[in-house]
Design a protein around this motif. Structure first.
Motif, PDB file in Angstrom:
ATOM      1  N   ILE A 175       0.922  -1.327   0.171  1.00 55.07           N
ATOM      2  CA  ILE A 175      -0.059   0.076   0.083  1.00 55.07           C
ATOM      3  C   ILE A 175       0.863   1.341  -0.313  1.00 55.07           C
ATOM      4  O   ILE A 175       1.899   1.155   0.562  1.00 55.07           O
ATOM      5  N   PHE A 176       0.256   2.317  -0.614  1.00 50.27           N
ATOM      6  CA  PHE A 176       1.140   3.653  -0.745  1.00 50.27           C
ATOM      7  C   PHE A 176       0.365   4.903   0.020  1.00 50.27           C
ATOM      8  O   PHE A 176      -0.667   4.893  -0.089  1.00 50.27           O
ATOM      9  N   THR A 177       1.139   5.522   0.562  1.00 54.05           N
ATOM     10  CA  THR A 177       0.804   6.811   1.448  1.00 54.05           C
ATOM     11  C   THR A 177       0.666   7.838   0.179  1.00 54.05           C
ATOM     12  O   THR A 177       0.992   7.663  -0.846  1.00 54.05           O
ATOM     13  N   LYS A 178      -0.336   8.679   0.721  1.00 51.83           N
ATOM     14  CA  LYS A 178      -0.223   9.937  -0.150  1.00 51.83           C
ATOM     15  C   LYS A 178       1.072  10.668   0.334  1.00 51.83           C
ATOM     16  O   LYS A 178       1.821  10.405   1.279  1.00 51.83           O
ATOM     17  N   PRO A 179       1.360  11.961  -0.568  1.00 61.80           N
ATOM     18  CA  PRO A 179       2.615  12.541  -0.121  1.00 61.80           C
ATOM     19  C   PRO A 179       2.638  12.865   1.425  1.00 61.80           C
ATOM     20  O   PRO A 179       1.672  13.421   1.909  1.00 61.80           O
ATOM     21  N   ILE A 180       4.018  12.476   1.915  1.00 62.96           N
ATOM     22  CA  ILE A 180       3.947  12.876   3.343  1.00 62.96           C
ATOM     23  C   ILE A 180       4.439  14.206   3.711  1.00 62.96           C
ATOM     24  O   ILE A 180       4.571  14.623   4.966  1.00 62.96           O
ATOM     25  N   LEU A 181       4.659  14.967   2.491  1.00 64.73           N
ATOM     26  CA  LEU A 181       5.387  16.550   2.802  1.00 64.73           C
ATOM     27  C   LEU A 181       4.323  17.395   2.162  1.00 64.73           C
ATOM     28  O   LEU A 181       3.382  17.113   1.414  1.00 64.73           O
ATOM     29  N   ASP A 182       4.585  18.539   2.218  1.00 66.09           N
ATOM     30  CA  ASP A 182       3.718  19.628   1.560  1.00 66.09           C
ATOM     31  C   ASP A 182       3.769  19.803  -0.044  1.00 66.09           C
ATOM     32  O   ASP A 182       2.808  19.689  -0.618  1.00 66.09           O
ATOM     33  N   ARG A 183       4.922  19.547  -0.481  1.00 62.62           N
ATOM     34  CA  ARG A 183       5.123  19.320  -1.992  1.00 62.62           C
ATOM     35  C   ARG A 183       4.859  17.862  -2.154  1.00 62.62           C
ATOM     36  O   ARG A 183       4.987  16.876  -1.388  1.00 62.62           O
ATOM     37  N   PRO A 184       4.037  17.680  -3.473  1.00 63.97           N
ATOM     38  CA  PRO A 184       3.835  16.287  -3.852  1.00 63.97           C
ATOM     39  C   PRO A 184       5.014  15.600  -4.440  1.00 63.97           C
ATOM     40  O   PRO A 184       5.188  15.300  -5.423  1.00 63.97           O
ATOM     41  N   THR A 185       5.875  15.116  -3.399  1.00 66.86           N
ATOM     42  CA  THR A 185       7.088  14.623  -3.928  1.00 66.86           C
ATOM     43  C   THR A 185       7.302  13.260  -3.137  1.00 66.86           C
ATOM     44  O   THR A 185       6.962  12.065  -3.433  1.00 66.86           O
ATOM     45  N   LEU A 186       7.755  13.491  -1.823  1.00 66.76           N
ATOM     46  CA  LEU A 186       8.275  11.971  -1.072  1.00 66.76           C
ATOM     47  C   LEU A 186       6.896  11.462  -0.431  1.00 66.76           C
ATOM     48  O   LEU A 186       6.019  12.040  -0.023  1.00 66.76           O
ATOM     49  N   PHE A 187       6.771   9.813  -0.805  1.00 69.02           N
ATOM     50  CA  PHE A 187       5.774   9.280  -0.299  1.00 69.02           C
ATOM     51  C   PHE A 187       6.402   7.821   0.319  1.00 69.02           C
ATOM     52  O   PHE A 187       7.843   7.683   0.183  1.00 69.02           O
ATOM     53  N   VAL A 188       5.614   6.965   0.961  1.00 70.62           N
ATOM     54  CA  VAL A 188       6.125   6.062   1.685  1.00 70.62           C
ATOM     55  C   VAL A 188       5.353   4.741   1.185  1.00 70.62           C
ATOM     56  O   VAL A 188       3.722   4.821   0.877  1.00 70.62           O
ATOM     57  N   GLU A 189       5.666   3.393   0.698  1.00 73.59           N
ATOM     58  CA  GLU A 189       5.192   2.354   0.686  1.00 73.59           C
ATOM     59  C   GLU A 189       5.262   1.462   1.447  1.00 73.59           C
ATOM     60  O   GLU A 189       6.392   1.119   2.317  1.00 73.59           O
ATOM     61  N   ILE A 190       4.267   0.887   2.105  1.00 72.24           N
ATOM     62  CA  ILE A 190       4.450  -0.487   3.147  1.00 72.24           C
ATOM     63  C   ILE A 190       4.163  -1.794   2.274  1.00 72.24           C
ATOM     64  O   ILE A 190       3.369  -1.768   1.591  1.00 72.24           O
ATOM     65  N   ILE A 191       5.077  -2.508   2.607  1.00 72.14           N
ATOM     66  CA  ILE A 191       5.214  -3.917   1.870  1.00 72.14           C
ATOM     67  C   ILE A 191       5.511  -4.913   2.960  1.00 72.14           C
ATOM     68  O   ILE A 191       6.340  -5.019   3.834  1.00 72.14           O
ATOM     69  N   GLN A 192       4.614  -6.195   2.625  1.00 71.49           N
ATOM     70  CA  GLN A 192       4.883  -7.353   3.237  1.00 71.49           C
ATOM     71  C   GLN A 192       5.051  -8.591   2.029  1.00 71.49           C
ATOM     72  O   GLN A 192       4.243  -8.717   1.259  1.00 71.49           O
ATOM     73  N   ARG A 193       6.254  -9.098   2.157  1.00 64.51           N
ATOM     74  CA  ARG A 193       6.670 -10.140   1.154  1.00 64.51           C
ATOM     75  C   ARG A 193       6.180 -11.454   1.600  1.00 64.51           C
ATOM     76  O   ARG A 193       6.626 -11.912   2.731  1.00 64.51           O
ATOM     77  N   LYS A 194       5.420 -12.310   0.946  1.00 63.53           N
ATOM     78  CA  LYS A 194       5.255 -13.594   1.422  1.00 63.53           C
ATOM     79  C   LYS A 194       5.847 -14.543   0.448  1.00 63.53           C
ATOM     80  O   LYS A 194       5.054 -15.262  -0.535  1.00 63.53           O
ATOM     81  N   GLY A 195       7.111 -14.475   0.277  1.00 65.81           N
ATOM     82  CA  GLY A 195       7.779 -15.239  -0.953  1.00 65.81           C
ATOM     83  C   GLY A 195       8.027 -14.274  -2.178  1.00 65.81           C
ATOM     84  O   GLY A 195       9.138 -14.834  -2.791  1.00 65.81           O
ATOM     85  N   ALA A 196       7.337 -13.299  -2.495  1.00 69.55           N
ATOM     86  CA  ALA A 196       7.387 -12.739  -3.896  1.00 69.55           C
ATOM     87  C   ALA A 196       8.591 -11.938  -3.791  1.00 69.55           C
ATOM     88  O   ALA A 196       8.996 -11.292  -2.886  1.00 69.55           O
ATOM     89  N   LYS A 197       9.295 -11.717  -5.004  1.00 66.75           N
ATOM     90  CA  LYS A 197      10.701 -10.825  -4.784  1.00 66.75           C
ATOM     91  C   LYS A 197      10.305  -9.676  -6.089  1.00 66.75           C
ATOM     92  O   LYS A 197      11.320  -9.056  -6.270  1.00 66.75           O
TER      93      LYS A 197
END
Length: 380
Positions: free
Chosen positions: A334-356
């Motif tokens: 899942i991906f956040t909306k931009p975490i700063l005032d400018r629409p630049t940096l965001f964060v992805e949260i990932i859980q791998r169940k074997g996938a690379k």
């Protein structure tokens, strides 16, 4: 791994095409230049569950800047802000806004890492230097990469302090609970038109990386926008850097929007791994982190596409978590909306169940969600 851990053991090879002549043992820390480090630290603690670790500023002898160091499991963030007008820090923030300046890489030998990369064509950021205090010593060196982003090589095998010389332990009363984030899975860089292959070549030639996978504008496109991406990785797979560039589309892509507001190439997002994405995303959402959403229709046939999974679909649907599968297993992201005032940096949260892999099956739904946000900002 603990701050005092060091290893010269032969790490398992995940990407056999890489030379791995450095080698890299992992991400040591990520440093962001920010306008207000104290308030940024409170945000990453309160919203993201990072713990206070170390501090440097006026009280430690610095006159021009202040830095707060936060940690959650193997993830370390350094938040640095200027204390006086003028100088490189203010110029960087004025040009880019808050953003990632340093991707610091953990190595056994910072001098060798510097020599090996510079002789292969890297531009020096600073030559090897040794910092010492009562806890031991840390050796640092640095090279330039895309935009104003730099890599700092960190050798800390002879150090037992809280972070590195020049910092003191930071142990305030406020100690927020973790949200279950474990380590940095990958970090994505956005570069300008026709620059992707230049930086792919840089990581192959200068750092010994090899390409894991590539995506073209047929893989990553919607009705309106497109981009291209290649994923570079070192041999042990602990460092993965996807490199994105814009591709021709009917409207302005997220990469173009990023470059417009960041004023050049830079780090687009950090992908942070968890062992339980439902719990982590639930906790983050409860603490005020905003995520992109996909239409409910995404979940109507997702299990037909990805097959059986361990998790119940209902909480994934409630939280907006995406699912994809490759030959090795599946992943949740899942991906956040931009975490700063400018629409630049965001964060992805990932859980791998074997996938690379990196969620190719979710690209269309994800990019349409990003476009909806761009449209609301008037930048599509």
């Amino acid at each position: 791994m603990a701050l005092t851990d060091s290893t010269s053991m032969k790490l398992p090879i995940e990407n056999p095409g890489a030379e791995d002549f450095l080698p890299l043992l992992g991400t040591d820390h990520v440093e962001l230049y920010v306008g207000n480090a104290k308030q940024a630290a409170h945000y990453y603690m309160s919203a993201w569950g990072f713990q206070p670790l170390a501090y440097a500023g006026l009280e430690t002898g610095l006159k021009d800047r202040v830095s707060y160091v936060l940690q959650q499991d193997k993830i370390r963030l350094v938040l640095t802000a200027p204390l006086k007008p003028g100088g490189g820090l203010n110029r960087h923030i004025d040009r880019h806004g808050d953003g990632v300046k340093v991707i610091a890489l953990w190595v056994d030998d910072a001098r060798k890492s510097y020599e090996e990369t510079v002789k292969r064509g890297a531009r020096s950021y600073f030559e090897p230097k040794t910092l010492k205090d009562e806890h031991g010593e840390v050796v640092l060196s640095g090279i330039h990469t895309y935009g104003e982003t730099v890599h700092v090589f960190v050798e800390r095998g002879k150090y037992s302090g809280p972070f590195m010389p020049g910092y003191r332990a930071w142990d305030p009363h406020y100690q927020p609970t973790s949200t279950g984030l474990k380590y940095i899975d990958h970090m994505v860089g956005n570069v300008g038109w026709n620059e992707m292959n230049t930086w792919v070549d840089f990581y192959a030639r200068v750092m010994g990386f090899a390409q894991l996978v590539s995506f073209d504008d047929k893989d990553i496109s919607t009705e309106y926008t497109a981009l291209m991406s290649k994923v570079m990785s070192n041999g042990n797979g602990r460092i993965k850097f996807p490199i994105n560039e814009p591709a021709e589309g009917r409207k302005k892509s997220q990469i173009e929007e990023y470059i417009d507001f960041y004023n050049g190439a830079g780090v687009q997002h950090l992908a942070l791994a968890t062992d339980n994405i439902i719990q982590t995303v639930g906790a983050l959402r409860d603490r005020g982190v905003d995520f992109l959403t996909v239409p409910p229709a995404y979940y109507e046939d997702v299990l037909d596409r990805v097959g059986e999974i361990d998790e119940d679909l209902a909480p994934l649907r409630d939280l907006g978590i995406l699912i994809d599968r490759d030959d090795e297993g599946y992943l949740l992201q899942i991906f956040t909306k931009p975490i700063l005032d400018r629409p630049t940096l965001f964060v992805e949260i990932i859980q791998r169940k074997g996938a690379k892999s990196f969620g190719k099956g979710n690209f269309k739904a994800l990019f349409e969600a990003i476009e909806r946000e761009q449209a609301s900002r008037g930048t599509l």
